[in-house]
Design a protein around this motif. Structure first.
Motif, PDB file in Angstrom:
ATOM      1  N   CYS A 143       0.829  -1.211   0.000  1.00  0.00           N
ATOM      2  CA  CYS A 143       0.000   0.000   0.000  1.00  0.00           C
ATOM      3  C   CYS A 143       0.861   1.257   0.000  1.00  0.00           C
ATOM      4  N   ASN A 144       0.629   2.094  -0.987  1.00  0.00           N
ATOM      5  CA  ASN A 144       1.342   3.360  -1.134  1.00  0.00           C
ATOM      6  C   ASN A 144       0.395   4.488  -0.749  1.00  0.00           C
ATOM      7  N   HIS A 145       0.668   5.162   0.353  1.00  0.00           N
ATOM      8  CA  HIS A 145      -0.248   6.170   0.880  1.00  0.00           C
ATOM      9  C   HIS A 145      -0.272   7.445   0.047  1.00  0.00           C
ATOM     10  N   ASP A 146       0.608   7.559  -0.927  1.00  0.00           N
ATOM     11  CA  ASP A 146       0.592   8.722  -1.810  1.00  0.00           C
ATOM     12  C   ASP A 146      -0.431   8.574  -2.933  1.00  0.00           C
TER      13      ASP A 146
ATOM     14  N   VAL B 136      -7.388  -0.522  -5.601  1.00  0.00           N
ATOM     15  CA  VAL B 136      -6.659  -1.480  -6.446  1.00  0.00           C
ATOM     16  C   VAL B 136      -5.342  -1.853  -5.776  1.00  0.00           C
ATOM     17  N   ASN B 137      -4.764  -0.897  -5.056  1.00  0.00           N
ATOM     18  CA  ASN B 137      -3.467  -1.081  -4.414  1.00  0.00           C
ATOM     19  C   ASN B 137      -3.459  -2.270  -3.445  1.00  0.00           C
ATOM     20  N   ILE B 138      -4.614  -2.561  -2.827  1.00  0.00           N
ATOM     21  CA  ILE B 138      -4.695  -3.708  -1.922  1.00  0.00           C
ATOM     22  C   ILE B 138      -5.455  -4.880  -2.541  1.00  0.00           C
ATOM     23  N   THR B 139      -6.496  -4.598  -3.316  1.00  0.00           N
ATOM     24  CA  THR B 139      -7.287  -5.686  -3.888  1.00  0.00           C
ATOM     25  C   THR B 139      -6.494  -6.474  -4.919  1.00  0.00           C
ATOM     26  N   LEU B 140      -5.654  -5.794  -5.703  1.00  0.00           N
ATOM     27  CA  LEU B 140      -4.849  -6.482  -6.711  1.00  0.00           C
ATOM     28  C   LEU B 140      -3.942  -7.543  -6.092  1.00  0.00           C
ATOM     29  N   PRO B 141      -3.079  -7.209  -5.127  1.00  0.00           N
ATOM     30  CA  PRO B 141      -2.225  -8.261  -4.575  1.00  0.00           C
ATOM     31  C   PRO B 141      -3.010  -9.353  -3.855  1.00  0.00           C
TER      32      PRO B 141
ATOM     33  N   LEU C 107      -1.698   8.711 -11.775  1.00  0.00           N
ATOM     34  CA  LEU C 107      -1.742   7.570 -12.680  1.00  0.00           C
ATOM     35  C   LEU C 107      -0.346   7.008 -12.909  1.00  0.00           C
ATOM     36  N   GLU C 108       0.604   7.873 -13.084  1.00  0.00           N
ATOM     37  CA  GLU C 108       1.980   7.416 -13.296  1.00  0.00           C
ATOM     38  C   GLU C 108       2.516   6.708 -12.049  1.00  0.00           C
ATOM     39  N   LEU C 109       2.080   7.155 -10.874  1.00  0.00           N
ATOM     40  CA  LEU C 109       2.479   6.498  -9.629  1.00  0.00           C
ATOM     41  C   LEU C 109       1.838   5.119  -9.505  1.00  0.00           C
ATOM     42  N   THR C 110       0.541   5.029  -9.786  1.00  0.00           N
ATOM     43  CA  THR C 110      -0.127   3.725  -9.706  1.00  0.00           C
ATOM     44  C   THR C 110       0.429   2.762 -10.747  1.00  0.00           C
TER      45      THR C 110
END
Length: 340
Positions: A182-185, A192-197, A235-238
């Motif tokens: 999880c990236n808080h930025d 998606v940051n948690i559901t994907l993995p 978007l570039e970060l995700t």
């Protein structure tokens, strides 16, 4: 120990909180704990409301914390939970009374550490109410069927499984083991940051038939006035974050689906620009989609688009001129006025 923990993040949602809390407290499946996380609410009402609910129901625990954003709130609740399974309800949404009962009926104790049960949901918006169904066919997915899903879990116009952490029952251990990603930025696509993995790691995925027992409240004004000049940066970060997750999970050929995902998310960026209240829409859209790296990605990445609205947006992305931008902006404005 309760079978299910309901995690409810709260931030200045006193207006909607009672409907949410009543729907959870009146669950027909009683073996639950309810964790409310007050994320530093500043409305002068929400914090005390949370405490009042705890006084009336001994299944309720309240966490008061400094404001850190939605992700930090549900993470705090997840860590405090004592159940084997977690389900998330945002405090401006509500659920059917039989949500927990229906989800629990489909668990397999042999996979208590590594399964996800996914239901469907109803979008509730002024002037609009629609059912949303998981694209993946109802059933139980394990082994090679799950591996096949990994190749297109992102990058399609309609995802096979919604990436919201809500309307699902998730093994607590599965989620906690993946919090490291999880990236808080991240401010867009944070779920998606948690559901994907979690989906990449789960050993058993159940897609329920029907089960429209989650009501997702979409506040129209938040769309019409939500222009964010930093969405492309997000978007570039995700894009980098999700590619790193795929790589760490040893998923083959993930670059192709992430290229498609980048284009799909550019639709969101374009709609954001079209909703900007400033008058230089054409200039901003052209600057964005004529940027060499984005133009090359849009023209070289093949994606399948079926909806008429997305086809129009796709044309605008590939040919950002006064006509395409003007038509898209007009349609977006008409839609917002109709549904707000």
């Amino acid at each position: 120990m309760s079978k299910i923990s309901f995690i409810i993040p709260v931030y200045n949602t006193a207006k909607y909180l009672d409907q949410c809390m009543q729907s959870v407290m009146k669950q027909t499946y009683p073996d639950i704990e309810i964790i409310i996380v007050d994320d530093g609410s500043t409305d002068g009402v929400s914090p005390s409301l949370c405490d009042e609910y705890a006084k009336t129901d001994d299944r309720i625990k309240v966490i008061h914390k400094e404001n850190g954003g939605l992700m930090s709130a549900w993470i705090a609740g997840s860590k405090a939970a004592t159940s084997d399974y977690l389900t998330f309800v945002d405090s401006d949404d509500w659920v059917e009374f039989d949500l927990a009962k229906e989800l629990v009926a489909h668990i397999d104790p042999a996979f208590a550490d590594s399964e996800i049960i996914a239901s469907n949901y109803i979008v509730e918006k002024a002037g609009e109410r629609r059912k949303e169904t998981q694209s993946l066919a109802p059933g139980v997915y394990m082994g090679k069927e799950l591996e096949a899903l990994h190749s297109h879990i992102l990058g399609d116009e309609v995802r096979p499984v919604t990436m919201s952490r809500c309307m699902k029952l998730i093994s607590r251990k599965l989620l906690l083991d993946n919090l490291k990603y999880c990236n808080h930025d991240i401010t867009m696509s944070e779920d998606v940051n948690i559901t994907l993995p979690c989906l990449l790691d789960c050993k058993r995925l159940v897609i329920l038939k029907d089960a429209y027992n989650y009501h997702y409240r979409l506040v129209g004004s938040s769309i019409a006035h939500s222009y964010n000049s930093k969405l492309l940066q997000n978007l570039e970060l995700t894009d980098k974050t999700f590619r790193d997750i795929f790589a760490d999970k040893n998923i083959k050929d993930y670059d192709k689906q992430m290229d498609r995902e980048f284009i799909i998310m550019l639709f969101v960026i374009l709609k954001n620009e079209l909703r900007c209240p400033e008058k230089d829409t054409l200039k901003r859209v052209k600057n964005l989609f004529l940027r060499p790296d984005i133009k090359e990605k849009v023209t070289s990445t093949k994606i399948d688009i079926t909806s008429k609205s997305n086809k129009l947006l796709y044309t605008c992305m590939k040919h950002p001129n006064a006509i395409t931008v003007g038509i898209c902006k007009l349609i977006i404005n008409m839609y917002d006025k109709k549904t707000n």
